[in-house]
Design a protein around this motif. Structure first.
Motif, PDB file in Angstrom:
ATOM      1  N   MET A 138      49.473  41.724  44.859  1.00  0.00           N
ATOM      2  CA  MET A 138      50.736  42.485  44.790  1.00  0.00           C
ATOM      3  C   MET A 138      50.478  43.770  44.015  1.00  0.00           C
ATOM      4  SD  MET A 138      52.500  39.920  42.030  1.00  0.00           S
ATOM      5  CE  MET A 138      51.711  38.499  42.748  1.00  0.00           C
ATOM      6  N   ASP A 139      51.505  44.520  43.793  1.00  0.00           N
ATOM      7  CA  ASP A 139      51.408  45.711  42.966  1.00  0.00           C
ATOM      8  C   ASP A 139      50.956  45.323  41.546  1.00  0.00           C
ATOM      9  OD1 ASP A 139      52.237  48.481  42.001  1.00  0.00           O
ATOM     10  OD2 ASP A 139      53.490  47.142  40.785  1.00  0.00           O
ATOM     11  N   GLY A 140      50.200  46.216  40.908  1.00  0.00           N
ATOM     12  CA  GLY A 140      49.638  45.917  39.600  1.00  0.00           C
ATOM     13  C   GLY A 140      50.684  45.599  38.537  1.00  0.00           C
ATOM     14  N   GLN A 141      51.784  46.399  38.521  1.00  0.00           N
ATOM     15  CA  GLN A 141      52.809  46.166  37.495  1.00  0.00           C
ATOM     16  C   GLN A 141      53.499  44.822  37.728  1.00  0.00           C
ATOM     17  OE1 GLN A 141      53.179  47.684  34.702  1.00  0.00           O
ATOM     18  NE2 GLN A 141      51.557  49.066  35.400  1.00  0.00           N
ATOM     19  N   ASN A 164      42.223  35.706  39.816  1.00  0.00           N
ATOM     20  CA  ASN A 164      42.786  37.033  39.557  1.00  0.00           C
ATOM     21  C   ASN A 164      42.473  37.992  40.700  1.00  0.00           C
ATOM     22  OD1 ASN A 164      44.135  36.686  37.197  1.00  0.00           O
ATOM     23  ND2 ASN A 164      42.328  37.113  35.910  1.00  0.00           N
ATOM     24  N   PRO A 165      43.432  38.860  41.021  1.00  0.00           N
ATOM     25  CA  PRO A 165      43.174  39.829  42.087  1.00  0.00           C
ATOM     26  C   PRO A 165      42.146  40.872  41.644  1.00  0.00           C
ATOM     27  CG  PRO A 165      45.368  40.147  41.119  1.00  0.00           C
ATOM     28  CD  PRO A 165      44.782  38.944  40.455  1.00  0.00           C
ATOM     29  N   ASP A 166      41.566  41.553  42.634  1.00  0.00           N
ATOM     30  CA  ASP A 166      40.610  42.624  42.349  1.00  0.00           C
ATOM     31  C   ASP A 166      41.374  43.887  41.941  1.00  0.00           C
ATOM     32  OD1 ASP A 166      38.590  40.980  43.038  1.00  0.00           O
ATOM     33  OD2 ASP A 166      38.244  41.835  45.038  1.00  0.00           O
ATOM     34  N   SER A 167      40.647  44.815  41.341  1.00  0.00           N
ATOM     35  CA  SER A 167      41.220  46.135  41.044  1.00  0.00           C
ATOM     36  C   SER A 167      40.784  47.105  42.122  1.00  0.00           C
ATOM     37  CB  SER A 167      40.706  46.640  39.695  1.00  0.00           C
ATOM     38  OG  SER A 167      41.295  45.881  38.674  1.00  0.00           O
ATOM     39  N   GLY A 168      41.589  48.104  42.360  1.00  0.00           N
ATOM     40  CA  GLY A 168      41.226  49.112  43.363  1.00  0.00           C
ATOM     41  C   GLY A 168      42.468  49.762  43.907  1.00  0.00           C
ATOM     42  N   SER A 172      50.517  50.911  47.625  1.00  0.00           N
ATOM     43  CA  SER A 172      51.409  51.983  47.177  1.00  0.00           C
ATOM     44  C   SER A 172      50.682  53.316  47.036  1.00  0.00           C
ATOM     45  CB  SER A 172      51.985  51.604  45.814  1.00  0.00           C
ATOM     46  OG  SER A 172      50.908  51.414  44.909  1.00  0.00           O
ATOM     47  N   GLY A 173      49.349  53.279  47.113  1.00  0.00           N
ATOM     48  CA  GLY A 173      48.561  54.481  46.869  1.00  0.00           C
ATOM     49  C   GLY A 173      48.099  54.546  45.428  1.00  0.00           C
ATOM     50  N   LEU A 174      48.694  53.686  44.572  1.00  0.00           N
ATOM     51  CA  LEU A 174      48.252  53.648  43.176  1.00  0.00           C
ATOM     52  C   LEU A 174      46.947  52.885  43.079  1.00  0.00           C
ATOM     53  CD1 LEU A 174      51.708  52.740  41.564  1.00  0.00           C
ATOM     54  CD2 LEU A 174      50.548  54.964  41.450  1.00  0.00           C
ATOM     55  N   CYS A 175      46.279  53.054  41.941  1.00  0.00           N
ATOM     56  CA  CYS A 175      45.077  52.268  41.692  1.00  0.00           C
ATOM     57  C   CYS A 175      45.359  51.264  40.602  1.00  0.00           C
ATOM     58  CB  CYS A 175      43.943  53.189  41.235  1.00  0.00           C
ATOM     59  SG  CYS A 175      42.843  53.578  42.581  1.00  0.00           S
ATOM     60  N   GLY A 176      44.797  50.076  40.683  1.00  0.00           N
ATOM     61  CA  GLY A 176      45.016  49.086  39.623  1.00  0.00           C
ATOM     62  C   GLY A 176      44.687  47.697  40.108  1.00  0.00           C
ATOM     63  N   VAL A 177      45.054  46.707  39.269  1.00  0.00           N
ATOM     64  CA  VAL A 177      44.788  45.320  39.634  1.00  0.00           C
ATOM     65  C   VAL A 177      45.848  44.867  40.641  1.00  0.00           C
ATOM     66  CG1 VAL A 177      46.152  44.317  37.736  1.00  0.00           C
ATOM     67  CG2 VAL A 177      44.211  43.059  38.637  1.00  0.00           C
ATOM     68  N   GLY A 178      45.481  44.017  41.568  1.00  0.00           N
ATOM     69  CA  GLY A 178      46.488  43.518  42.510  1.00  0.00           C
ATOM     70  C   GLY A 178      45.958  43.285  43.913  1.00  0.00           C
ATOM     71  N   ARG A 179      44.725  43.767  44.210  1.00  0.00           N
ATOM     72  CA  ARG A 179      44.195  43.619  45.570  1.00  0.00           C
ATOM     73  C   ARG A 179      43.702  42.190  45.809  1.00  0.00           C
ATOM     74  NH1 ARG A 179      42.047  47.885  48.581  1.00  0.00           N
ATOM     75  NH2 ARG A 179      40.361  46.529  49.263  1.00  0.00           N
ATOM     76  N   MET A 180      44.005  41.655  46.970  1.00  0.00           N
ATOM     77  CA  MET A 180      43.455  40.345  47.325  1.00  0.00           C
ATOM     78  C   MET A 180      41.942  40.482  47.494  1.00  0.00           C
ATOM     79  SD  MET A 180      44.487  37.821  50.480  1.00  0.00           S
ATOM     80  CE  MET A 180      43.375  38.453  51.751  1.00  0.00           C
ATOM     81  N   PRO A 181      41.141  39.540  46.953  1.00  0.00           N
ATOM     82  CA  PRO A 181      39.692  39.620  47.190  1.00  0.00           C
ATOM     83  C   PRO A 181      39.380  39.613  48.682  1.00  0.00           C
ATOM     84  CG  PRO A 181      40.215  37.932  45.557  1.00  0.00           C
ATOM     85  CD  PRO A 181      41.519  38.389  46.137  1.00  0.00           C
ATOM     86  N   GLU A 182      38.212  40.132  49.040  1.00  0.00           N
ATOM     87  CA  GLU A 182      37.819  40.180  50.455  1.00  0.00           C
ATOM     88  C   GLU A 182      37.645  38.756  50.993  1.00  0.00           C
ATOM     89  OE1 GLU A 182      37.791  42.838  52.362  1.00  0.00           O
ATOM     90  OE2 GLU A 182      38.443  43.953  50.591  1.00  0.00           O
TER      91      GLU A 182
END
Ligand code: PMT
Length: 427
Positions: A138-141, A164-168, A172-182
């Motif tokens: 999800m979104d980092g915040q 924990n999700p990956d960072s990248g 939203s175009g923002l960068c941060g923690v929240g990406r699902m791992p590959e």
């Protein structure tokens, strides 16, 4: 006698995996997870939320999994039989549950125990020892918010593995923690979880020998005496023991079943062949489980060719076959367990107890015989487990796979709690 050995390095092979998908953008990557799991030899079923269908199509998931996909807990109108309770049977079927991506909403429902769709219902029906891996995305915040972190802590405390999700870069175009791992990384996490779950079983690394199926006793070159055993019960036990990390040897009479993954199969025909094959495994095995329906007798003098139909009556002299399980039970050393079956009618509990004693078994499964639901050939069974202390566990009507799981749970307890048996020695 034919031998088939299978290597034991792919933990996903033959495993049943449920992928739960909730409604985040990362859901579009989930068909790739399914494909990778299928390539590794796992069977995959998918439960997705209504939200997930906005990001990935049910058709794509059904196509790559080669199975129908599940969304609602309520069955379709044309449902019949056990499909009404498919959230229970799917939970029984699964070896692991992967929830990816897990949205903030789904994490909240899982942590609160809500169950208003198939994904959340399955989460509640999985037995506790099966691994549940949750991949929040999800979104980092949102991810760092107190509510999401509290829900993650609750799920972790329940024994779920929350990764924990990956960072990248985020949607939203923002960068941060929240990406699902590959997908590759999700599959690797699942492999690790399955390895360590198997490693916690007292059967892990132990040698388990299972007999299964019927035997055929030759009358002449074209006829034999046999029974209705299909091998399903013995094969289910072998499959379940291999999933717990045991080194399984399956000695089977003639059946039409596929060899379970990670199992060494030895095909035999007669009781004498089964006996000789089993004998060679006695010394090295930790647990011997007799699920075969071995013919008690064999024709004394079978003819080689086809007997001619010359006389109105013929007499067949039958002689006793060796009792394989009793031989093991009566000569087993400390650190070895003997487990048997006794197929009997309703009144047979006493007979099962007698066999437990006479064959010096540690556990016997009284197998209630009823043509339609329990015993030979059918996919379900009704067992009552009796250990040598007399502790009796009545199981309800279960699939043979589920019954095998309960039998192994009981054997695991014997491994752990019986003095002199824990730890089992590799003799
Ligand atoms: O194969 P399926 O169609 O799935 O059916 C499963 C089953 C009904 C065959 C199975 O669950 C079962 O109950 N197997 C045991 C059948 C039986 O009644 O066996 P028994 O009472 O004859 O023997 C008692 C035990 O001694 C069994 O564990 C048997 O494997 C073993 N035995 C018996 C005779 C013999 N000569 N050697 C043995 O090892």
């Amino acid at each position: 006698m034919r031998h088939q050995t299978i290597h034991r390095d792919n933990v996903l092979r033959g495993k049943n995996i449920i992928i739960g998908i909730s409604g985040g953008i990362a859901a579009y990557k989930t068909p790739q997870i399914v494909r990778l799991l299928k390539k590794s030899g796992a069977k995959v079923r998918v439960a997705l939320t209504d939200g997930a269908t906005r990001f990935v199509s049910e058709l794509a998931l059904a196509t790559v999994s080669e199975e129908r996909v599940y969304r609602s807990i309520f069955p379709p109108a044309d449902t019949s039989g056990t499909d009404y309770t498919r959230h229970i049977s799917l939970g029984e079927w699964a070896d692991a549950f992967v929830i990816a991506p897990a949205t903030a909403n789904t994490l909240a429902k899982l942590s609160a125990g809500l169950c208003d769709d198939m994904l959340t219902a399955l989460f509640l029906t999985l037995r506790p020892r099966k691994p549940v891996l949750i991949f929040p995305a999800m979104d980092g915040q949102m991810f760092l918010s107190a509510s999401v972190q509290r829900n993650i802590a609750t799920l972790t405390a329940q024994g779920c593995r929350v990764i924990n999700p990956d960072s990248g870069e985020l949607a939203s175009g923002l960068c941060g923690v929240g990406r699902m791992p590959e997908p590759e990384s999700i599959v690797a996490s699942l492999q690790n979880a399955l390895h360590s779950t198997a490693a916690t079983s007292p059967l892990y690394g132990k040698s388990v020998v299972v007999t299964a199926g019927p035997t055929r006793e030759k009358i002449d070159g074209v006829r034999f005496i046999s029974n209705y055993s299909s091998g399903k019960m013995g094969f289910a036990i072998a499959r379940a023991a291999a999933k717990r990390g045991a080194m399984v040897t399956l000695i089977t009479g003639p059946v039409h079943l596929e060899t379970p993954p990670e199992v060494t199969r030895l095909d035999v025909e007669s009781a004498l062949e089964m006996h000789d094959t089993a004998l060679s495994c006695f010394k090295s095995c930790n647990v011997f489980i007799g699920a075969a329906a071995v013919s008690d007798y064999r024709p004394l003098d079978p003819s080689e060719g086809k007997m001619k139909k010359e006389n109105p009556e013929i007499e067949l002299t039958l002689v006793r076959n060796p009792d394989i399980l009793a031989e093991f039970g009566l000569q087993k050393a400390s650190g070895q367990l003997a487990v048997g079956f006794a197929l009997e009618t309703q009144t047979g509990l006493g007979n099962a107890r007698k066999k437990l004693k006479a064959k010096n078994l540690d556990l016997i499964a009284f197998n209630f015989f009823d043509r339609k639901t329990s015993g030979f050939e059918v996919d379900t069974n009704i067992l009552t487990l009796i250990d040598k202390e007399g502790v009796t566990t009545e199981l309800p009507l279960l699939s043979k796979d589920a019954a095998a799981g309960q039998l192994l749970d009981c054997i695991e307890k014997l491994c752990v709690y019986t003095p002199g048996i824990n730890p089992l020695k590799n003799v």
